[in-house]
Scaffold this motif. Sequence first.
Motif, PDB file in Angstrom:
ATOM      1  N   ARG A  38     -96.533 -32.025 -94.295  1.00 18.95           N
ATOM      2  CA  ARG A  38     -97.576 -31.579 -93.586  1.00 18.95           C
ATOM      3  C   ARG A  38     -98.512 -30.447 -94.286  1.00 18.95           C
ATOM      4  NH1 ARG A  38     -94.375 -28.126 -88.715  1.00 18.95           N
ATOM      5  NH2 ARG A  38     -93.351 -26.413 -90.286  1.00 18.95           N
ATOM      6  N   VAL A  93    -102.273 -30.833 -90.914  1.00 20.21           N
ATOM      7  CA  VAL A  93    -102.466 -32.220 -90.852  1.00 20.21           C
ATOM      8  C   VAL A  93    -101.083 -32.900 -91.429  1.00 20.21           C
ATOM      9  CG1 VAL A  93    -103.613 -34.070 -92.231  1.00 20.21           C
ATOM     10  CG2 VAL A  93    -104.835 -31.890 -91.480  1.00 20.21           C
ATOM     11  N   GLY A 119    -103.462 -38.982 -93.066  1.00 21.33           N
ATOM     12  CA  GLY A 119    -103.159 -37.793 -92.268  1.00 21.33           C
ATOM     13  C   GLY A 119    -103.844 -37.785 -90.941  1.00 21.33           C
ATOM     14  N   THR A 120    -103.156 -37.225 -90.185  1.00 18.07           N
ATOM     15  CA  THR A 120    -103.475 -36.923 -88.625  1.00 18.07           C
ATOM     16  C   THR A 120    -103.442 -35.598 -88.208  1.00 18.07           C
ATOM     17  OG1 THR A 120    -102.968 -37.885 -86.540  1.00 18.07           O
ATOM     18  CG2 THR A 120    -101.023 -37.579 -87.745  1.00 18.07           C
ATOM     19  N   GLN A 121    -104.352 -35.082 -87.494  1.00 19.44           N
ATOM     20  CA  GLN A 121    -104.196 -33.455 -87.250  1.00 19.44           C
ATOM     21  C   GLN A 121    -103.382 -33.213 -85.901  1.00 19.44           C
ATOM     22  OE1 GLN A 121    -106.262 -30.951 -88.647  1.00 19.44           O
ATOM     23  NE2 GLN A 121    -104.684 -29.613 -87.207  1.00 19.44           N
TER      24      GLN A 121
END
Length: 126
Positions: A38, A93, A119-121
């Motif tokens: 992250r 992220v 990536g994902t928030q």
Amino acid sequence: QVQLVESGGGLVQAGGSLRLSCAVSRRTFSSYATGWFRQAPGKEREFVAGINWSGGSTYYADSVRGRFTISRDNAKNTVYLQMNSLKPEDTAVYYCAADRKITTAIMTRAVEYAYWGQGTQVTVSS
């Protein structure tokens, strides 16, 4: 070429839960070690959790141990990160990473992984 696609991020209140998924486009996924990292704004990317090719070995950063669980389903070419008891400091992220390594050791450095998702928030409100 190995492609990784993360999903499952979003906005959650402190104390809540989210489950991230990472789909890997590789029929030989079962020979790949995977990890979650992250990156928060203004900070370096940091290791969160890793799992070896078979799922028999896992390792967690101290900051998430006991709250997060990494797992994988080799039949579905997918790795998961179950995040419970989320805190505002978990906001970042989240990236999925993979590399073809058949070992019991868990790779904790970003340079050890050759393949990355977009990536994902994850945002945790207080």
